[in-house]
Design a protein around this motif. Structure first.
Motif, PDB file in Angstrom:
ATOM      1  N   ASN A 118     -29.057   2.208 -16.029  1.00 15.42           N
ATOM      2  CA  ASN A 118     -29.717   1.908 -17.292  1.00 15.42           C
ATOM      3  C   ASN A 118     -31.218   1.802 -17.032  1.00 15.42           C
ATOM      4  N   PRO A 119     -32.012   2.664 -17.681  1.00 17.61           N
ATOM      5  CA  PRO A 119     -33.440   2.707 -17.344  1.00 17.61           C
ATOM      6  C   PRO A 119     -34.216   1.446 -17.714  1.00 17.61           C
ATOM      7  N   VAL A 120     -33.686   0.632 -18.643  1.00 15.36           N
ATOM      8  CA  VAL A 120     -34.464  -0.539 -19.076  1.00 15.36           C
ATOM      9  C   VAL A 120     -34.017  -1.835 -18.417  1.00 15.36           C
ATOM     10  N   LEU A 121     -33.053  -1.760 -17.502  1.00 14.63           N
ATOM     11  CA  LEU A 121     -32.644  -2.965 -16.773  1.00 14.63           C
ATOM     12  C   LEU A 121     -33.047  -2.847 -15.306  1.00 14.63           C
ATOM     13  N   THR A 122     -33.405  -3.977 -14.717  1.00 17.80           N
ATOM     14  CA  THR A 122     -33.762  -3.937 -13.300  1.00 17.80           C
ATOM     15  C   THR A 122     -32.514  -3.635 -12.469  1.00 17.80           C
ATOM     16  N   VAL A 123     -32.768  -3.164 -11.260  1.00 20.17           N
ATOM     17  CA  VAL A 123     -31.690  -2.874 -10.325  1.00 20.17           C
ATOM     18  C   VAL A 123     -30.836  -4.127 -10.102  1.00 20.17           C
ATOM     19  N   GLY A 124     -31.500  -5.270  -9.957  1.00 27.31           N
ATOM     20  CA  GLY A 124     -30.786  -6.527  -9.703  1.00 27.31           C
ATOM     21  C   GLY A 124     -29.852  -6.875 -10.849  1.00 27.31           C
ATOM     22  N   ARG A 125     -30.343  -6.707 -12.066  1.00 24.19           N
ATOM     23  CA  ARG A 125     -29.553  -7.017 -13.245  1.00 24.19           C
ATOM     24  C   ARG A 125     -28.293  -6.152 -13.288  1.00 24.19           C
ATOM     25  N   GLN A 126     -28.457  -4.846 -12.970  1.00 24.74           N
ATOM     26  CA  GLN A 126     -27.327  -3.929 -13.051  1.00 24.74           C
ATOM     27  C   GLN A 126     -26.288  -4.200 -11.973  1.00 24.74           C
ATOM     28  N   LEU A 127     -26.764  -4.654 -10.823  1.00 28.36           N
ATOM     29  CA  LEU A 127     -25.834  -4.978  -9.739  1.00 28.36           C
ATOM     30  C   LEU A 127     -25.099  -6.287 -10.010  1.00 28.36           C
ATOM     31  N   THR A 128     -25.826  -7.295 -10.488  1.00 29.70           N
ATOM     32  CA  THR A 128     -25.199  -8.605 -10.676  1.00 29.70           C
ATOM     33  C   THR A 128     -24.252  -8.591 -11.870  1.00 29.70           C
ATOM     34  N   GLU A 129     -24.546  -7.743 -12.852  1.00 33.51           N
ATOM     35  CA  GLU A 129     -23.693  -7.633 -14.028  1.00 33.51           C
ATOM     36  C   GLU A 129     -22.228  -7.421 -13.638  1.00 33.51           C
ATOM     37  N   GLY A 130     -22.011  -6.423 -12.757  1.00 30.50           N
ATOM     38  CA  GLY A 130     -20.660  -6.122 -12.322  1.00 30.50           C
ATOM     39  C   GLY A 130     -20.052  -7.263 -11.518  1.00 30.50           C
ATOM     40  N   LEU A 131     -20.860  -7.829 -10.639  1.00 31.61           N
ATOM     41  CA  LEU A 131     -20.356  -8.919  -9.795  1.00 31.61           C
ATOM     42  C   LEU A 131     -19.918 -10.095 -10.657  1.00 31.61           C
ATOM     43  N   LEU A 132     -20.707 -10.430 -11.666  1.00 28.47           N
ATOM     44  CA  LEU A 132     -20.387 -11.564 -12.522  1.00 28.47           C
ATOM     45  C   LEU A 132     -19.196 -11.241 -13.422  1.00 28.47           C
ATOM     46  N   ALA A 133     -19.182 -10.011 -13.980  1.00 29.10           N
ATOM     47  CA  ALA A 133     -18.106  -9.628 -14.904  1.00 29.10           C
ATOM     48  C   ALA A 133     -16.745  -9.652 -14.214  1.00 29.10           C
ATOM     49  N   HIS A 134     -16.711  -9.242 -12.946  1.00 24.76           N
ATOM     50  CA  HIS A 134     -15.437  -9.212 -12.244  1.00 24.76           C
ATOM     51  C   HIS A 134     -15.195 -10.482 -11.434  1.00 24.76           C
ATOM     52  N   GLY A 135     -16.028 -11.501 -11.684  1.00 24.92           N
ATOM     53  CA  GLY A 135     -15.829 -12.784 -11.024  1.00 24.92           C
ATOM     54  C   GLY A 135     -15.943 -12.729  -9.524  1.00 24.92           C
ATOM     55  N   ALA A 162     -36.373  -4.797  -4.135  1.00 20.68           N
ATOM     56  CA  ALA A 162     -35.786  -3.753  -4.981  1.00 20.68           C
ATOM     57  C   ALA A 162     -35.037  -4.335  -6.170  1.00 20.68           C
ATOM     58  N   LEU A 163     -34.543  -5.555  -6.038  1.00 21.79           N
ATOM     59  CA  LEU A 163     -33.790  -6.176  -7.133  1.00 21.79           C
ATOM     60  C   LEU A 163     -34.600  -6.253  -8.412  1.00 21.79           C
ATOM     61  N   ASP A 164     -35.915  -6.440  -8.277  1.00 20.93           N
ATOM     62  CA  ASP A 164     -36.757  -6.602  -9.454  1.00 20.93           C
ATOM     63  C   ASP A 164     -37.394  -5.311  -9.926  1.00 20.93           C
ATOM     64  N   ARG A 165     -36.972  -4.203  -9.349  1.00 20.03           N
ATOM     65  CA  ARG A 165     -37.575  -2.938  -9.757  1.00 20.03           C
ATOM     66  C   ARG A 165     -36.677  -2.195 -10.741  1.00 20.03           C
ATOM     67  N   TYR A 166     -37.301  -1.295 -11.481  1.00 16.67           N
ATOM     68  CA  TYR A 166     -36.564  -0.479 -12.442  1.00 16.67           C
ATOM     69  C   TYR A 166     -36.213   0.857 -11.799  1.00 16.67           C
ATOM     70  N   PRO A 167     -35.140   1.505 -12.280  1.00 14.28           N
ATOM     71  CA  PRO A 167     -34.720   2.766 -11.649  1.00 14.28           C
ATOM     72  C   PRO A 167     -35.836   3.795 -11.492  1.00 14.28           C
ATOM     73  N   HIS A 168     -36.727   3.889 -12.498  1.00 13.32           N
ATOM     74  CA  HIS A 168     -37.751   4.941 -12.405  1.00 13.32           C
ATOM     75  C   HIS A 168     -38.755   4.688 -11.286  1.00 13.32           C
ATOM     76  N   GLU A 169     -38.771   3.463 -10.776  1.00 12.02           N
ATOM     77  CA  GLU A 169     -39.707   3.160  -9.690  1.00 12.02           C
ATOM     78  C   GLU A 169     -39.158   3.584  -8.331  1.00 12.02           C
ATOM     79  N   LEU A 170     -37.905   4.061  -8.313  1.00 13.62           N
ATOM     80  CA  LEU A 170     -37.284   4.446  -7.042  1.00 13.62           C
ATOM     81  C   LEU A 170     -37.179   5.971  -6.962  1.00 13.62           C
ATOM     82  N   SER A 171     -37.122   6.483  -5.731  1.00 15.21           N
ATOM     83  CA  SER A 171     -36.922   7.924  -5.548  1.00 15.21           C
ATOM     84  C   SER A 171     -35.459   8.272  -5.821  1.00 15.21           C
ATOM     85  N   GLY A 172     -35.170   9.570  -5.936  1.00 14.10           N
ATOM     86  CA  GLY A 172     -33.806  10.019  -6.211  1.00 14.10           C
ATOM     87  C   GLY A 172     -32.799   9.504  -5.194  1.00 14.10           C
ATOM     88  N   GLY A 173     -33.158   9.558  -3.918  1.00 17.10           N
ATOM     89  CA  GLY A 173     -32.266   9.094  -2.866  1.00 17.10           C
ATOM     90  C   GLY A 173     -32.012   7.597  -2.973  1.00 17.10           C
TER      91      GLY A 173
END
Lengths: 358, 354
Positions: A118-135, A162-173
């Motif tokens: 999701n381009p408008v969420l930070t990397v950290g937010r997107q990672l923790t979302e799943g961790l929290l949702a699945h307990g 990296a947790l506080d960065r947005y996807p567009h700030e990272l390279s493709g790899g």
């Protein structure tokens, strides 16, 4: 909460046995041009710690076949067959059950990381979302710490930053590493990678392939690797399944399929690849390169598959009337090991006696 | 023949290696980076092409490889002056193309052409294939008259292996491979000397890629074209090329005869790049030593000092951050820009086999 780390005594986190068992998977879609038979009776299984590569060109049905397993196809697609994931049929699950499996038992990595993130969420937010949702983490703080660990696992430099960065700030790899970290956050027993390295440069691809192989050794994850790149298959897969026109036309161990391919399509694909290195000629200088052996024509549209062998209209072997009218079943051909080597052609064993491209 | 290592292979005729059709010297294409806000002050530059010396010899296929963002496409565009160089020079057949006026530039456009990656994006969907191919004929005043043009279009379609009867059809009626053939026919309409193929096979399936590679090779030989084949696909580049140039971060870092480069790469970047190419053989894959590079390619807006590859190079040593290495001959016309060459007593970079 189980510890995802491998216990050296009891072995990989996911133990042994079959992780995924697909039987007679079929996908049909009604279109304006008629019924499209996109996947036609696909069967395969994936053991823990094993990599099964599904190879095919565009339109072969390889991507649709995994989207069908995960319940990610639009509602009008008609899916039949069974797909037992750790003994439970994915195709019979409710949407709620599937949601638990996706991201928890099965991790997914697709070709373009920008469409998965999701381009408008930070990397950290997107990672923790799943961790929290699945307990999988107590609170926000614990989830953040776990997210940083996961990013470190996939080789992202400065994971906390990296947790506080947005996807567009990272390279493709880097983005693809984040997607892999998200896929692994549920400590999946099965990882499905659909052209996961296709958009990446070869040096970055090498990093990602090594990363996945390492995680797989460590955790015993089963991997389904979907790709058109035969080089990637040769380097990563234990077993290979070649798809054409929605069917499996050949399967077997990676060595058997590459060293003694039996189906004219598999042989055609291998013959069409330019070689990176040269063979020496008689005088020691590199030999003149012959033309590549291209496969003429184009694949049949899924709305209009030939009645006999799907490859028949393009086949350089073109046996007899039988090929045009009768579908060749997947039958055993010459193989070297415990994994059966099979091909859907009437000419498999005969072709195996000649060189590819000859 | 002056014996300085011209490679004569197969049916190709003997060429004078000094017969250069396109010569770039110190070629630069810098794109300005501006501040946000109203004043948009110039705050830096993306150095997409940053001091490239390159010769394309008449009648050869020169492969240009490198990863995304290395500047290979920009270089190809700059050689045709499809982007304006910000420094250095490009000579086409002895004429400085950076100084051409509009009229002379139009003449260049006939002799030096581009085949693009995506044949769908580069063909006008509202024009028939015949109209698309006839367009350059009209622009350059070739084969005047509708009948003569139609005849030439038919001839061109036949040349690229498309049924001439298809001239009245539209691009969407063709498969990807057929569309790329049409793109090639259009490029060849004005009988150019120099063709730049920019990732011309990248969007095609393997079996179709082979068809287009075979077509390019046969056209190049039959028509005596000079071809710059720009691609990230090293095996395809090796297959088609007589020589290969490798780019990294805006600079050509190695140039060699194609077979020599794949057998004995001399620049540490080329070595890593070759070793990362997956080979379609499980046996070779298990046996090979893979050099996995760490980190990412630095931004072209912040090029490292000295050697631009040093931040990812496993051989980096004292001179690398200080001195920008120039391309130097490492034997037999094979050139590489690396300090390891010419320093005695260091680990021989030639020892690596990929």
């Amino acid at each position: 909460m189980t510890d995802p780390v491998t216990d050296p005594v009891t072995g990989p986190a996911h133990g042994g046995g079959t992780v995924l068992d697909v039987r007679d998977l079929r996908v049909r879609v009604d279109t304006a041009r008629g019924t499209a038979d996109i996947v036609n009776g696909l069967s395969y299984s994936v053991a823990a710690g094993e990599t099964v590569a599904v190879v095919g060109e565009s339109g072969s049905g390889k991507s649709v076949s995994v989207l069908a397993l995960l319940g990610l196809l639009p509602g009008h697609a008609r899916v039949s067959g069974t797909a037992a994931f750790r003994g439970r049929d994915l195709l019979a699950m409710s949407e709620a059950e599937l949601r638990t499996v996706r991201g928890n038992g099965i991790g997914m990595v697709f070709q373009d990381p920008m469409t998965s993130l999701n381009p408008v969420l930070t990397v950290g937010r997107q990672l923790t979302e799943g961790l929290l949702a699945h307990g999988r983490a107590g609170g926000r703080k614990a989830a953040r710490a776990r997210a940083a660990e996961l990013l470190a696992d996939v080789g992202l430099p400065d994971p906390r930053g990296a947790l506080d960065r947005y996807p567009h700030e990272l390279s493709g790899g880097m983005r693809q590493r984040v997607v892999i970290a998200i896929a692994l956050s549920g400590d999946p027993a099965l990882l499905i990678a659909d052209e996961a390295t296709t958009a990446l440069d070869v040096t970055v691809q090498a990093q990602i392939l090594e990363l996945v192989a390492g995680l797989q050794r460590e955790r015993g994850t089963g991997v389904v690797w979907i790709t058109h790149d035969l080089g990637v298959v040769a380097g990563t897969a234990d077993r290979v399944l070649v798809m054409y026109g929605g069917r499996c036309v050949e399967d077997g161990s990676v060595d058997d399929v590459f060293e003694a391919p039996a189906h004219p399509y598999t042989r055609g694909l291998l013959g069409a690849l330019p070689a990176l290195h040269d063979e020496d000629g008689a005088d020691g200088a590199p030999a003149e390169r012959p033309d590549l052996v291209a496969i003429g024509g184009t694949p049949p549209p899924p709305t209009d598959l030939p009645p006999g062998c799907v490859f028949w209209p393009r086949c350089p072997v073109r046996g007899d009337e039988r090929c045009a009218t009768e579908q060749p079943p997947l039958v055993p051909v010459r193989g070297s090991g415990p994994v059966p080597h099979r091909a859907a052609t009437f000419y498999g064993e005969r072709l195996q006696q000649t060189e590819v491209g000859a | 023949m002056n014996g300085s290592g011209a490679q004569v292979r197969g049916v190709q005729q003997v060429r004078d290696p000094q017969d250069v059709l396109v010569r770039a010297r110190g070629l630069q294409v810098h794109f300005p980076v501006r501040s946000t806000g109203l004043r948009r002050r110039r705050t830096g530059a993306v150095r997409a092409v940053d001091g490239v010396d390159l010769d394309v010899r008449r009648g050869e296929v020169l492969g240009l490889v490198g990863e995304s963002g290395c500047g290979k496409s920009t270089l190809g565009n700059a050689l045709l002056r499809l982007v304006e160089p910000t420094g250095g020079s490009v000579e086409f057949d002895g004429t400085d193309v950076t100084a051409l006026d509009r009229r002379a530039l139009r003449a260049l456009r006939r002799r030096a052409v581009m085949v693009f990656q995506d044949p769908y994006a580069s063909l006008d969907p509202r024009l028939t294939v015949g109209q698309t191919i006839a367009e350059p004929l009209q622009v350059h005043g070739l084969h005047p008259g509708a009948a003569a043009r139609a005849a030439r279009v038919a001839q061109l379609l036949e040349l690229v292996g498309v049924d001439p009867a298809a001239a009245s059809r539209y691009p969407h009626e063709f498969s990807g491979g057929q569309r790329q053939r049409v793109g090639i026919a259009r490029a060849l309409a004005g009988e150019p000397d120099f063709v730049v193929c920019d990732e011309a096979i990248a969007s095609l399936d393997v079996s179709v890629q082979a068809q287009v590679l075979n077509l390019l090779r046969s056209l190049q030989r039959r028509l005596g074209l000079t071809l710059l084949f720009v691609s990230h696909d090293l095996a395809a580049v090796r297959h088609l090329s007589d020589r290969i140039a490798v780019m990294y971060l805006g600079r050509v870092v190695e140039v060699a005869d194609a077979a020599e480069l794949s057998r004995s790469p001399q620049h540490p970047y080329t070595q890593a790049l070759l070793s990362a190419v997956p080979l379609p053989s499980p046996e070779l894959e298990r046996a090979r030593e893979r050099i996995v590079l760490t980190g990412d390619v630095p931004s072209a807006a912040r090029v490292p000092s000295g050697c631009r590859f040093r931040t990812r190079c496993r051989h980096a040593f004292a001179p690398c951050p200080e001195v920008d290495p120039a391309l130097q001959d490492v034997g037999g016309g094979h050139t590489a820009a690396c300090h390891l060459h010419g320093v005695v007593g260091l680990e021989d970079p030639r020892a690596v086999r990929t």
